[in-house]
Design a protein around this motif. Structure first.
Motif, PDB file in Angstrom:
ATOM      1  N   GLN A  47       0.868  -1.166   0.000  1.00 55.20           N
ATOM      2  CA  GLN A  47       0.000   0.000   0.000  1.00 55.20           C
ATOM      3  C   GLN A  47       0.904   1.214   0.000  1.00 55.20           C
ATOM      4  OE1 GLN A  47      -2.857   0.006   3.180  1.00 55.20           O
ATOM      5  NE2 GLN A  47      -4.094  -1.597   2.252  1.00 55.20           N
ATOM      6  N   TYR A  48       0.566   2.165  -0.854  1.00 56.82           N
ATOM      7  CA  TYR A  48       1.342   3.397  -0.890  1.00 56.82           C
ATOM      8  C   TYR A  48       0.399   4.585  -0.992  1.00 56.82           C
ATOM      9  CZ  TYR A  48       0.880   2.870  -5.993  1.00 56.82           C
ATOM     10  OH  TYR A  48       0.403   2.719  -7.273  1.00 56.82           O
ATOM     11  N   VAL A  49       0.867   5.725  -0.509  1.00 58.82           N
ATOM     12  CA  VAL A  49       0.044   6.927  -0.450  1.00 58.82           C
ATOM     13  C   VAL A  49       0.639   7.974  -1.382  1.00 58.82           C
ATOM     14  CG1 VAL A  49      -0.873   8.748   1.035  1.00 58.82           C
ATOM     15  CG2 VAL A  49      -0.580   6.433   1.940  1.00 58.82           C
ATOM     16  N   ILE A  50      -0.208   8.502  -2.253  1.00 62.49           N
ATOM     17  CA  ILE A  50       0.190   9.608  -3.114  1.00 62.49           C
ATOM     18  C   ILE A  50      -0.537  10.849  -2.624  1.00 62.49           C
ATOM     19  CG2 ILE A  50       0.094  10.565  -5.450  1.00 62.49           C
ATOM     20  CD1 ILE A  50       0.457   7.772  -6.525  1.00 62.49           C
ATOM     21  N   GLU A  51       0.237  11.881  -2.321  1.00 63.45           N
ATOM     22  CA  GLU A  51      -0.328  13.146  -1.844  1.00 63.45           C
ATOM     23  C   GLU A  51      -0.379  14.133  -3.000  1.00 63.45           C
ATOM     24  OE1 GLU A  51       0.374  15.384   2.136  1.00 63.45           O
ATOM     25  OE2 GLU A  51       1.880  16.108   0.703  1.00 63.45           O
ATOM     26  N   PHE A 147     -10.894  11.595 -12.058  1.00 57.46           N
ATOM     27  CA  PHE A 147      -9.893  12.545 -11.562  1.00 57.46           C
ATOM     28  C   PHE A 147      -8.546  12.276 -12.211  1.00 57.46           C
ATOM     29  CE2 PHE A 147      -6.647  13.728  -8.396  1.00 57.46           C
ATOM     30  CZ  PHE A 147      -6.953  15.060  -8.232  1.00 57.46           C
ATOM     31  N   TYR A 148      -7.794  13.352 -12.434  1.00 55.94           N
ATOM     32  CA  TYR A 148      -6.413  13.281 -12.893  1.00 55.94           C
ATOM     33  C   TYR A 148      -5.603  14.184 -11.975  1.00 55.94           C
ATOM     34  CZ  TYR A 148      -2.202  14.416 -15.489  1.00 55.94           C
ATOM     35  OH  TYR A 148      -0.891  14.610 -15.834  1.00 55.94           O
ATOM     36  N   GLY A 149      -4.451  13.710 -11.501  1.00 54.57           N
ATOM     37  CA  GLY A 149      -3.645  14.546 -10.626  1.00 54.57           C
ATOM     38  C   GLY A 149      -2.183  14.162 -10.655  1.00 54.57           C
ATOM     39  N   ILE A 150      -1.373  15.097 -10.167  1.00 60.82           N
ATOM     40  CA  ILE A 150       0.077  14.893 -10.064  1.00 60.82           C
ATOM     41  C   ILE A 150       0.457  15.098  -8.609  1.00 60.82           C
ATOM     42  CG2 ILE A 150       2.349  15.706 -10.780  1.00 60.82           C
ATOM     43  CD1 ILE A 150       1.001  16.739 -13.353  1.00 60.82           C
ATOM     44  N   GLY A 151       1.120  14.087  -8.054  1.00 64.64           N
ATOM     45  CA  GLY A 151       1.516  14.188  -6.653  1.00 64.64           C
ATOM     46  C   GLY A 151       2.739  13.353  -6.367  1.00 64.64           C
ATOM     47  N   TYR A 152       3.102  13.321  -5.101  1.00 62.55           N
ATOM     48  CA  TYR A 152       4.293  12.604  -4.660  1.00 62.55           C
ATOM     49  C   TYR A 152       3.910  11.459  -3.739  1.00 62.55           C
ATOM     50  CZ  TYR A 152       7.109  16.351  -6.552  1.00 62.55           C
ATOM     51  OH  TYR A 152       7.701  17.241  -7.412  1.00 62.55           O
ATOM     52  N   CYS A 153       4.660  10.368  -3.856  1.00 60.52           N
ATOM     53  CA  CYS A 153       4.484   9.238  -2.954  1.00 60.52           C
ATOM     54  C   CYS A 153       5.092   9.617  -1.608  1.00 60.52           C
ATOM     55  CB  CYS A 153       5.173   7.991  -3.517  1.00 60.52           C
ATOM     56  SG  CYS A 153       4.993   6.542  -2.465  1.00 60.52           S
ATOM     57  N   ILE A 154       4.285   9.528  -0.553  1.00 58.36           N
ATOM     58  CA  ILE A 154       4.768   9.929   0.769  1.00 58.36           C
ATOM     59  C   ILE A 154       4.943   8.748   1.726  1.00 58.36           C
ATOM     60  CG2 ILE A 154       3.876  12.279   0.610  1.00 58.36           C
ATOM     61  CD1 ILE A 154       1.525  11.363   2.401  1.00 58.36           C
ATOM     62  N   LYS A 155       4.439   7.561   1.323  1.00 59.55           N
ATOM     63  CA  LYS A 155       4.538   6.408   2.218  1.00 59.55           C
ATOM     64  C   LYS A 155       4.365   5.129   1.422  1.00 59.55           C
ATOM     65  CE  LYS A 155       2.214   4.537   6.291  1.00 59.55           C
ATOM     66  NZ  LYS A 155       1.084   4.718   7.197  1.00 59.55           N
ATOM     67  N   VAL A 156       5.165   4.108   1.726  1.00 60.46           N
ATOM     68  CA  VAL A 156       5.022   2.778   1.135  1.00 60.46           C
ATOM     69  C   VAL A 156       5.133   1.763   2.267  1.00 60.46           C
ATOM     70  CG1 VAL A 156       5.974   1.068  -0.466  1.00 60.46           C
ATOM     71  CG2 VAL A 156       6.103   3.479  -1.049  1.00 60.46           C
ATOM     72  N   THR A 157       4.162   0.843   2.326  1.00 60.23           N
ATOM     73  CA  THR A 157       4.206  -0.215   3.328  1.00 60.23           C
ATOM     74  C   THR A 157       3.854  -1.546   2.676  1.00 60.23           C
ATOM     75  OG1 THR A 157       1.908   0.197   3.947  1.00 60.23           O
ATOM     76  CG2 THR A 157       3.590   1.248   5.290  1.00 60.23           C
ATOM     77  N   GLU A 158       4.460  -2.608   3.181  1.00 58.20           N
ATOM     78  CA  GLU A 158       4.120  -3.969   2.745  1.00 58.20           C
ATOM     79  C   GLU A 158       2.974  -4.467   3.606  1.00 58.20           C
ATOM     80  OE1 GLU A 158       7.307  -6.795   2.569  1.00 58.20           O
ATOM     81  OE2 GLU A 158       8.735  -5.267   1.957  1.00 58.20           O
ATOM     82  N   THR A 159       2.057  -5.181   2.976  1.00 60.13           N
ATOM     83  CA  THR A 159       0.996  -5.815   3.754  1.00 60.13           C
ATOM     84  C   THR A 159       1.354  -7.290   3.904  1.00 60.13           C
ATOM     85  OG1 THR A 159      -0.332  -6.226   1.783  1.00 60.13           O
ATOM     86  CG2 THR A 159      -0.766  -4.190   2.966  1.00 60.13           C
ATOM     87  N   ASP A 160       0.647  -7.984   4.778  1.00 62.22           N
ATOM     88  CA  ASP A 160       0.994  -9.383   5.055  1.00 62.22           C
ATOM     89  C   ASP A 160       0.529 -10.342   3.986  1.00 62.22           C
ATOM     90  OD1 ASP A 160       2.189  -8.608   7.404  1.00 62.22           O
ATOM     91  OD2 ASP A 160       0.370  -8.902   8.595  1.00 62.22           O
ATOM     92  N   GLN A 161      -0.455  -9.946   3.183  1.00 59.65           N
ATOM     93  CA  GLN A 161      -1.009 -10.839   2.181  1.00 59.65           C
ATOM     94  C   GLN A 161      -0.087 -10.968   0.993  1.00 59.65           C
ATOM     95  OE1 GLN A 161      -4.610  -8.903   1.213  1.00 59.65           O
ATOM     96  NE2 GLN A 161      -5.531  -9.220   3.221  1.00 59.65           N
ATOM     97  N   LYS A 162      -0.176 -12.108   0.306  1.00 62.06           N
ATOM     98  CA  LYS A 162       0.566 -12.315  -0.943  1.00 62.06           C
ATOM     99  C   LYS A 162      -0.345 -12.227  -2.103  1.00 62.06           C
ATOM    100  CE  LYS A 162       4.916 -14.322  -0.564  1.00 62.06           C
ATOM    101  NZ  LYS A 162       5.836 -15.003  -1.316  1.00 62.06           N
TER     102      LYS A 162
END
Length: 162
Positions: A47-51, A147-162
């Protein structure tokens, strides 16, 4: 008649080396030059967050959970929206009278934090989703259904699922 002797000199050696090097380069170009053998591909859910900042507030409800996200540059699918948060867009200004920085809310503008989930290939360098590398600090142009937008990735995390 006299027989000519074939003499081998330094110029002949240089010419032969140039031909061998050119042949090597051509072989690398036509075979792709990729000799890396991938024995096992490591897939993980991330999961990653784009701001996306300075968005008109009329787009506040346009990003919804379940929306497919596409990279606008490479036109590849880079995940699905699993969460959206909006907050007021604030601008930092300098007040010369007081000598202090002030934070002011910009009316009619918001910040969208879009959480995206995807299955990525994990390498030493980055997470790769359909050929697009996902890294904190990278700029992304994203296309969603409304929606269309330009932003920066502020966080990336691994989840437990494969």
């Amino acid at each position: 008649m006299s027989k000519r002797k074939i003499r081998f000199n330094i110029i002949d050696l240089i010419i032969i080396l140039i031909i061998v090097a050119a042949a090597f380069v051509l072989v690398k170009v036509f075979t792709g030059g990729n000799n890396d053998i991938v024995t096992e591909t490591n897939y993980k859910k991330i999961q990653y967050v784009i701001e996306i900042q300075n968005v008109e507030d009329r787009f506040d409800g346009s990003v919804k959970k379940g929306d497919a996200v596409q990279d606008a540059i490479e036109r590849k699918s880079i995940g699905t929206v699993v969460g959206v948060q909006s907050s007021q867009f604030e601008r930092i200004t300098f007040d010369y009278d007081s000598g202090m920085e002030t934070v002011s809310v910009v009316e009619g503008r918001i910040v969208l934090n879009i959480t995206i989930e995807a299955t990525a290939v994990v390498t030493d360098r980055a997470f790769t989703v359909d050929g697009c590398e996902i890294r904190v600090g990278e700029q992304y142009s994203v296309i969603l259904p409304e929606f269309y937008g330009i932003g920066y990735c502020i966080k990336v995390t691994e989840t437990d699922q494969k």
